[in-house]
Design a protein around this motif. Structure first.
Motif, PDB file in Angstrom:
ATOM      1  N   ALA A  56      -6.086 -11.922   6.924  1.00  0.00           N
ATOM      2  CA  ALA A  56      -5.814 -10.633   7.574  1.00  0.00           C
ATOM      3  C   ALA A  56      -4.372 -10.583   8.071  1.00  0.00           C
ATOM      4  O   ALA A  56      -3.690  -9.560   7.930  1.00  0.00           O
ATOM      5  CB  ALA A  56      -6.792 -10.403   8.719  1.00  0.00           C
ATOM      6  N   ALA A  57      -3.876 -11.685   8.632  1.00  0.00           N
ATOM      7  CA  ALA A  57      -2.492 -11.727   9.124  1.00  0.00           C
ATOM      8  C   ALA A  57      -1.502 -11.547   7.968  1.00  0.00           C
ATOM      9  O   ALA A  57      -0.497 -10.843   8.109  1.00  0.00           O
ATOM     10  CB  ALA A  57      -2.224 -13.040   9.863  1.00  0.00           C
ATOM     11  N   PHE A  58      -1.774 -12.168   6.823  1.00  0.00           N
ATOM     12  CA  PHE A  58      -0.906 -12.003   5.653  1.00  0.00           C
ATOM     13  C   PHE A  58      -0.818 -10.532   5.265  1.00  0.00           C
ATOM     14  O   PHE A  58       0.271  -9.971   5.126  1.00  0.00           O
ATOM     15  CB  PHE A  58      -1.428 -12.844   4.482  1.00  0.00           C
ATOM     16  CG  PHE A  58      -0.734 -12.548   3.178  1.00  0.00           C
ATOM     17  CD1 PHE A  58       0.500 -13.105   2.893  1.00  0.00           C
ATOM     18  CD2 PHE A  58      -1.318 -11.708   2.242  1.00  0.00           C
ATOM     19  CE1 PHE A  58       1.153 -12.822   1.692  1.00  0.00           C
ATOM     20  CE2 PHE A  58      -0.676 -11.420   1.042  1.00  0.00           C
ATOM     21  CZ  PHE A  58       0.559 -11.983   0.768  1.00  0.00           C
TER      22      PHE A  58
ATOM     23  N   PHE B  36     -10.660   0.694   5.435  1.00  0.00           N
ATOM     24  CA  PHE B  36     -10.785  -0.601   6.100  1.00  0.00           C
ATOM     25  C   PHE B  36     -10.690  -1.688   5.040  1.00  0.00           C
ATOM     26  O   PHE B  36     -11.362  -1.606   4.003  1.00  0.00           O
ATOM     27  CB  PHE B  36     -12.151  -0.678   6.804  1.00  0.00           C
ATOM     28  CG  PHE B  36     -12.424  -1.993   7.461  1.00  0.00           C
ATOM     29  CD1 PHE B  36     -11.921  -2.286   8.718  1.00  0.00           C
ATOM     30  CD2 PHE B  36     -13.191  -2.962   6.818  1.00  0.00           C
ATOM     31  CE1 PHE B  36     -12.181  -3.505   9.329  1.00  0.00           C
ATOM     32  CE2 PHE B  36     -13.452  -4.179   7.420  1.00  0.00           C
ATOM     33  CZ  PHE B  36     -12.941  -4.448   8.678  1.00  0.00           C
ATOM     34  N   ILE B  37      -9.857  -2.692   5.271  1.00  0.00           N
ATOM     35  CA  ILE B  37      -9.793  -3.864   4.395  1.00  0.00           C
ATOM     36  C   ILE B  37     -10.338  -5.030   5.207  1.00  0.00           C
ATOM     37  O   ILE B  37      -9.800  -5.366   6.262  1.00  0.00           O
ATOM     38  CB  ILE B  37      -8.361  -4.159   3.914  1.00  0.00           C
ATOM     39  CG1 ILE B  37      -7.796  -2.962   3.165  1.00  0.00           C
ATOM     40  CG2 ILE B  37      -8.366  -5.401   3.015  1.00  0.00           C
ATOM     41  CD1 ILE B  37      -6.350  -3.128   2.742  1.00  0.00           C
ATOM     42  N   GLY B  38     -11.418  -5.632   4.706  1.00  0.00           N
ATOM     43  CA  GLY B  38     -12.068  -6.720   5.412  1.00  0.00           C
ATOM     44  C   GLY B  38     -11.887  -8.056   4.705  1.00  0.00           C
ATOM     45  O   GLY B  38     -11.645  -8.118   3.492  1.00  0.00           O
TER      46      GLY B  38
ATOM     47  N   GLY C 125     -10.461  -7.790   9.900  1.00  0.00           N
ATOM     48  CA  GLY C 125     -10.172  -6.585   9.145  1.00  0.00           C
ATOM     49  C   GLY C 125      -8.906  -5.893   9.586  1.00  0.00           C
ATOM     50  O   GLY C 125      -8.332  -6.189  10.632  1.00  0.00           O
ATOM     51  N   LEU C 126      -8.488  -4.942   8.745  1.00  0.00           N
ATOM     52  CA  LEU C 126      -7.324  -4.105   8.998  1.00  0.00           C
ATOM     53  C   LEU C 126      -7.742  -2.654   8.812  1.00  0.00           C
ATOM     54  O   LEU C 126      -8.530  -2.332   7.918  1.00  0.00           O
ATOM     55  CB  LEU C 126      -6.196  -4.437   8.017  1.00  0.00           C
ATOM     56  CG  LEU C 126      -5.682  -5.872   8.028  1.00  0.00           C
ATOM     57  CD1 LEU C 126      -4.700  -6.085   6.885  1.00  0.00           C
ATOM     58  CD2 LEU C 126      -5.037  -6.199   9.363  1.00  0.00           C
TER      59      LEU C 126
ATOM     60  N   ILE D   1     -12.893  -2.130   1.591  1.00  0.00           N
ATOM     61  CA  ILE D   1     -12.789  -3.179   0.576  1.00  0.00           C
ATOM     62  C   ILE D   1     -12.870  -4.485   1.349  1.00  0.00           C
ATOM     63  O   ILE D   1     -12.188  -4.654   2.359  1.00  0.00           O
ATOM     64  CB  ILE D   1     -11.442  -3.116  -0.173  1.00  0.00           C
ATOM     65  CG1 ILE D   1     -11.298  -1.785  -0.905  1.00  0.00           C
ATOM     66  CG2 ILE D   1     -11.296  -4.291  -1.136  1.00  0.00           C
ATOM     67  CD1 ILE D   1      -9.889  -1.521  -1.394  1.00  0.00           C
ATOM     68  N   THR D   2     -13.705  -5.419   0.899  1.00  0.00           N
ATOM     69  CA  THR D   2     -13.836  -6.700   1.587  1.00  0.00           C
ATOM     70  C   THR D   2     -13.592  -7.828   0.601  1.00  0.00           C
ATOM     71  O   THR D   2     -14.154  -7.836  -0.489  1.00  0.00           O
ATOM     72  CB  THR D   2     -15.235  -6.838   2.231  1.00  0.00           C
ATOM     73  OG1 THR D   2     -15.410  -5.772   3.168  1.00  0.00           O
ATOM     74  CG2 THR D   2     -15.384  -8.165   2.945  1.00  0.00           C
ATOM     75  N   LEU D   3     -12.753  -8.772   1.003  1.00  0.00           N
ATOM     76  CA  LEU D   3     -12.429  -9.928   0.173  1.00  0.00           C
ATOM     77  C   LEU D   3     -13.044 -11.186   0.768  1.00  0.00           C
ATOM     78  O   LEU D   3     -12.972 -11.411   1.979  1.00  0.00           O
ATOM     79  CB  LEU D   3     -10.909 -10.120   0.107  1.00  0.00           C
ATOM     80  CG  LEU D   3     -10.092  -8.954  -0.441  1.00  0.00           C
ATOM     81  CD1 LEU D   3      -8.609  -9.229  -0.279  1.00  0.00           C
ATOM     82  CD2 LEU D   3     -10.433  -8.704  -1.884  1.00  0.00           C
ATOM     83  N   ASP D   4     -13.646 -12.006  -0.080  1.00  0.00           N
ATOM     84  CA  ASP D   4     -14.113 -13.325   0.345  1.00  0.00           C
ATOM     85  C   ASP D   4     -12.895 -14.230   0.519  1.00  0.00           C
ATOM     86  O   ASP D   4     -11.899 -14.091  -0.200  1.00  0.00           O
ATOM     87  CB  ASP D   4     -15.015 -13.954  -0.718  1.00  0.00           C
ATOM     88  CG  ASP D   4     -16.346 -13.242  -0.878  1.00  0.00           C
ATOM     89  OD1 ASP D   4     -16.688 -12.406  -0.020  1.00  0.00           O
ATOM     90  OD2 ASP D   4     -17.046 -13.530  -1.869  1.00  0.00           O
TER      91      ASP D   4
END
Length: 123
Positions: free
Chosen positions: A21-23, A50-52, A42-43, A10-13
């Protein structure tokens, strides 16, 4: 017969990928991707999800609940203690919109530092 698809990313703008990413890293404990940088961070979750977070110039935060700038998607997280989780997320920089469509004992809508709405739900 349904397709055999497994969600892998999942990728967020956002305006600042490393900050967002730190949050989420502090909120979820997921491991930072080693090649994260100022344009794409990413995480990684142990099961491979993967969360981008990708930098978008001129990024406009969603306006929730109105659709002036649509939310386009939101994430939901199951939690054990809604009050404790909400307090910690607010300390990390989350926001809490006035409009809450669910019973407070069941779920809450918050926004991440880039304005994306997400839900925490009693798991």
């Amino acid at each position: 017969m349904p397709l055999q698809m497994k969600l892998s990313a999942i990728t967020l703008d956002c305006p600042d990928p490393l900050t967002l990413a730190a949050f989420y890293q502090q909120a979820t404990g997921l491991a930072p991707h080693p090649k994260s940088n100022a344009d794409f961070a990413g995480l990684n979750r142990e099961d491979g999800l993967f969360i981008g977070f990708q930098r978008v110039d001129g990024y406009r935060a969603p306006h929730w609940p109105d659709q002036t700038v649509p939310q386009q998607l939101h994430l939901c997280f199951d939690v054990v203690d809604l009050d404790e989780t909400e307090a910690r997320l607010l300390e990390l920089g989350a926001g809490k919109p006035d409009h809450q469509p669910h019973e407070a004992a069941r779920a809450r809508v918050l926004t991440d530092p880039a304005g994306h709405p997400f839900c925490i739900c009693r798991g």
